[in-house]
Design a protein around this motif. Structure first.
Motif, PDB file in Angstrom:
ATOM      1  N   ALA A   1      22.490 -42.490 -22.087  1.00 56.65           N
ATOM      2  CA  ALA A   1      21.743 -43.543 -22.497  1.00 56.65           C
ATOM      3  C   ALA A   1      20.111 -44.243 -21.345  1.00 56.65           C
ATOM      4  N   GLU A   2      19.966 -43.811 -20.401  1.00 50.18           N
ATOM      5  CA  GLU A   2      18.933 -45.329 -19.883  1.00 50.18           C
ATOM      6  C   GLU A   2      18.096 -43.300 -19.815  1.00 50.18           C
ATOM      7  N   ALA A   3      18.407 -41.858 -19.457  1.00 54.88           N
ATOM      8  CA  ALA A   3      17.780 -41.522 -19.500  1.00 54.88           C
ATOM      9  C   ALA A   3      16.968 -40.790 -21.243  1.00 54.88           C
ATOM     10  N   ALA A   4      17.855 -41.056 -22.098  1.00 54.88           N
ATOM     11  CA  ALA A   4      16.692 -41.262 -23.602  1.00 54.88           C
ATOM     12  C   ALA A   4      15.837 -41.867 -23.702  1.00 54.88           C
ATOM     13  N   ARG A   5      15.516 -43.308 -22.978  1.00 48.36           N
ATOM     14  CA  ARG A   5      14.771 -44.470 -23.215  1.00 48.36           C
ATOM     15  C   ARG A   5      13.795 -43.658 -23.396  1.00 48.36           C
ATOM     16  N   PRO A   6      13.417 -43.601 -22.181  1.00 49.07           N
ATOM     17  CA  PRO A   6      11.356 -43.263 -22.020  1.00 49.07           C
ATOM     18  C   PRO A   6      11.057 -42.052 -23.039  1.00 49.07           C
ATOM     19  N   TYR A   7      11.962 -41.604 -23.762  1.00 53.23           N
ATOM     20  CA  TYR A   7      11.533 -40.124 -24.411  1.00 53.23           C
ATOM     21  C   TYR A   7      11.144 -40.640 -25.879  1.00 53.23           C
TER      22      TYR A   7
ATOM     23  N   ALA B   1      27.617 -45.307 -24.542  1.00 52.07           N
ATOM     24  CA  ALA B   1      27.882 -46.469 -23.667  1.00 52.07           C
ATOM     25  C   ALA B   1      28.049 -47.684 -23.789  1.00 52.07           C
ATOM     26  N   SER B   2      27.826 -48.526 -25.063  1.00 56.57           N
ATOM     27  CA  SER B   2      28.440 -49.842 -24.792  1.00 56.57           C
ATOM     28  C   SER B   2      29.823 -49.741 -25.085  1.00 56.57           C
ATOM     29  N   PHE B   3      30.252 -48.237 -26.439  1.00 57.65           N
ATOM     30  CA  PHE B   3      32.140 -48.253 -26.128  1.00 57.65           C
ATOM     31  C   PHE B   3      32.528 -48.748 -24.943  1.00 57.65           C
ATOM     32  N   TYR B   4      31.972 -47.305 -23.721  1.00 55.16           N
ATOM     33  CA  TYR B   4      33.839 -47.374 -23.045  1.00 55.16           C
ATOM     34  C   TYR B   4      32.791 -48.884 -22.165  1.00 55.16           C
ATOM     35  N   GLY B   5      31.507 -49.009 -21.766  1.00 54.97           N
ATOM     36  CA  GLY B   5      30.954 -50.562 -21.156  1.00 54.97           C
ATOM     37  C   GLY B   5      31.813 -51.682 -22.447  1.00 54.97           C
ATOM     38  N   ALA B   6      32.030 -51.885 -23.338  1.00 57.17           N
ATOM     39  CA  ALA B   6      33.103 -52.903 -23.905  1.00 57.17           C
ATOM     40  C   ALA B   6      34.380 -52.337 -23.602  1.00 57.17           C
ATOM     41  N   GLN B   7      34.828 -50.918 -23.898  1.00 54.81           N
ATOM     42  CA  GLN B   7      36.435 -50.832 -23.283  1.00 54.81           C
ATOM     43  C   GLN B   7      37.281 -51.161 -21.710  1.00 54.81           C
ATOM     44  N   MET B   8      35.957 -50.730 -21.232  1.00 55.19           N
ATOM     45  CA  MET B   8      36.300 -51.143 -20.057  1.00 55.19           C
ATOM     46  C   MET B   8      36.509 -52.760 -19.501  1.00 55.19           C
ATOM     47  N   SER B   9      35.579 -53.510 -20.108  1.00 54.40           N
ATOM     48  CA  SER B   9      35.625 -54.371 -20.155  1.00 54.40           C
ATOM     49  C   SER B   9      36.874 -55.513 -20.610  1.00 54.40           C
ATOM     50  N   ALA B  10      37.148 -54.522 -21.760  1.00 57.67           N
ATOM     51  CA  ALA B  10      38.396 -55.258 -22.492  1.00 57.67           C
ATOM     52  C   ALA B  10      40.119 -54.749 -22.471  1.00 57.67           C
ATOM     53  N   MET B  11      40.014 -54.243 -21.307  1.00 58.54           N
ATOM     54  CA  MET B  11      41.082 -53.567 -20.263  1.00 58.54           C
ATOM     55  C   MET B  11      41.201 -53.804 -18.859  1.00 58.54           C
ATOM     56  N   ASP B  12      39.931 -54.272 -18.448  1.00 55.34           N
ATOM     57  CA  ASP B  12      40.343 -55.202 -17.475  1.00 55.34           C
ATOM     58  C   ASP B  12      40.581 -56.958 -18.626  1.00 55.34           C
ATOM     59  N   ASN B  13      40.484 -57.298 -19.326  1.00 60.61           N
ATOM     60  CA  ASN B  13      40.850 -58.170 -19.495  1.00 60.61           C
ATOM     61  C   ASN B  13      42.599 -58.711 -19.965  1.00 60.61           C
TER      62      ASN B  13
ATOM     63  N   PHE C   1      23.318 -50.602 -25.393  1.00 56.80           N
ATOM     64  CA  PHE C   1      23.818 -50.943 -24.026  1.00 56.80           C
ATOM     65  C   PHE C   1      22.606 -52.048 -22.741  1.00 56.80           C
ATOM     66  N   ARG C   2      23.662 -52.930 -22.277  1.00 61.22           N
ATOM     67  CA  ARG C   2      23.065 -53.595 -21.757  1.00 61.22           C
ATOM     68  C   ARG C   2      23.487 -53.638 -20.098  1.00 61.22           C
ATOM     69  N   SER C   3      24.819 -54.047 -20.095  1.00 58.22           N
ATOM     70  CA  SER C   3      25.394 -53.762 -18.567  1.00 58.22           C
ATOM     71  C   SER C   3      27.211 -53.427 -19.868  1.00 58.22           C
ATOM     72  N   VAL C   4      28.152 -53.494 -18.521  1.00 58.62           N
ATOM     73  CA  VAL C   4      28.930 -54.332 -18.778  1.00 58.62           C
ATOM     74  C   VAL C   4      29.892 -55.131 -19.538  1.00 58.62           C
ATOM     75  N   ILE C   5      29.757 -56.244 -19.603  1.00 59.35           N
ATOM     76  CA  ILE C   5      29.418 -56.901 -19.991  1.00 59.35           C
ATOM     77  C   ILE C   5      28.664 -57.464 -21.175  1.00 59.35           C
ATOM     78  N   ALA C   6      27.884 -56.866 -21.700  1.00 61.73           N
ATOM     79  CA  ALA C   6      26.847 -57.135 -22.550  1.00 61.73           C
ATOM     80  C   ALA C   6      26.404 -55.822 -23.756  1.00 61.73           C
ATOM     81  N   GLN C   7      26.309 -56.197 -24.646  1.00 62.32           N
ATOM     82  CA  GLN C   7      25.814 -54.523 -25.910  1.00 62.32           C
ATOM     83  C   GLN C   7      25.705 -55.565 -27.412  1.00 62.32           C
ATOM     84  N   ILE C   8      23.718 -55.066 -27.223  1.00 63.27           N
ATOM     85  CA  ILE C   8      23.143 -56.295 -27.859  1.00 63.27           C
ATOM     86  C   ILE C   8      23.573 -55.504 -29.490  1.00 63.27           C
ATOM     87  N   PRO C   9      23.900 -55.845 -30.609  1.00 61.11           N
ATOM     88  CA  PRO C   9      23.986 -55.275 -32.099  1.00 61.11           C
ATOM     89  C   PRO C   9      22.331 -55.210 -32.287  1.00 61.11           C
TER      90      PRO C   9
END
Length: 292
Positions: free
Chosen positions: A39-45, A242-254, A182-190
């Motif tokens: 995701a981060e690699a696609a942003r500059p292009y 990326a947002s999905f896996y970040g959200a899932q990681m956070s949700a499964m941790d909780n 995707f911003r971070s594991v705990i922050a995904q912005i619609p």
């Protein structure tokens, strides 16, 4: 009150659930790193593509030969809106899917309140399942990506071609892309991004730098705009992944933490119940001995 056997079964079941959520958390964490890098690699292009097209579009502003992807379908034509809603194929990811759907639903209801016609193009199973409850007849297409093991540009090109075909057929005037940035594991912005007609960045038309284009601006835009459409959709798919896996990681941790707390409480109740039962049995034995 539940028996000791039932309590043991309940504790064992909760421990099994905790193992599953912990495993899912670890899997999501391992996949997140790769998805975040993509995701981060696609942003500059994608950003540079938008900047270049905005600069060319600024130079071609007002041209009668401007492509419809830039100029729109006509003066003041924004009667029919296509909402391209990209969500995940699976759940167990907290509010990831529902937050995107909520944003799209709010936009749809606002447009309908203004007398506009709204259509949906759903990419992803979860968004489709939620939107069809309220907008079933307005969903014109649904694309399922469950069989795709790794997202590629070809997947975005396929979506872009379907959208372009509908635009060229005159089925809509404006297309807005919905995804989660995707911003971070705990922050995904619609996010809602208008992709047809392209929104030219402010200041592009007023640039003091003069360029000469070969071929002419209109011809360059005719070639670049469809490509840009696919690039922006590809970026959205990668951000969503990326947002999905970040959200899932956070949700499964909780979920793992909650399961641990539940096990602690269940074990405490079990031990108290077992202690009370042993005490009761001892009292009965002592009472029986004294009676003899």
């Amino acid at each position: 009150m539940a028996s000791l056997k039932d309590m043991r079964v309940r504790i064992a079941s909760t421990k099994a659930t905790q193992k599953i959520t912990k495993a899912m958390q670890m899997v999501a964490a391992s996949k997140l790193r790769r998805a975040q890098t993509a995701a981060e690699a696609a942003r500059p292009y994608a950003d540079k593509m938008s900047a270049v097209i905005s600069n060319i579009a600024g130079a071609a502003a007002g041209s009668p030969g401007a492509p419809a992807l830039l100029a729109g379908t006509g003066t003041g034509r924004d009667q029919v809106h296509l909402l391209l809603v990209c969500t995940g194929e699976r759940g167990l990811s907290g509010a990831f899917n529902s937050s995107i759907v909520r944003l799209a639903r709010e936009r749809a209801l606002a447009l309908m309140a203004q007398g506009k016609e709204v259509k949906f193009f759903c990419v992803g199973r979860k968004g489709y399942e939620q939107l069809r409850r309220q907008f079933d007849k307005q969903i014109v297409e649904h694309l399922d990506l469950r069989s795709v093991r790794q997202l590629g540009f070809v997947n975005a090109e396929d979506i872009a071609k379907k959208v372009l075909a509908r635009f060229e057929a005159g089925e809509f005037d404006v297309c807005t892309l919905f995804y989660s940035r995707f911003r971070s594991v705990i922050a995904q912005i619609p996010t809602a991004q208008q992709i047809i007609p392209l929104v030219v960045e402010e200041g592009a038309a007023a640039s003091t730098t003069s360029y000469e284009y070969e071929p002419e601006e209109d011809e360059i835009l005719t070639r670049l705009l469809p490509r840009n459409l696919a690039v922006q959709i590809f970026r959205a798919l990668l951000e969503n992944n990326a947002s999905f896996y970040g959200a899932q990681m956070s949700a499964m941790d909780n979920a793992t933490r909650n399961a641990g707390e539940m096990i602690r409480k269940q074990t405490l109740v079990y031990n108290r119940t077992r202690q009370a039962q042993i005490t009761k049995e001892l009292i009965e034995i002592i009472s029986g001995a004294e009676a003899v």
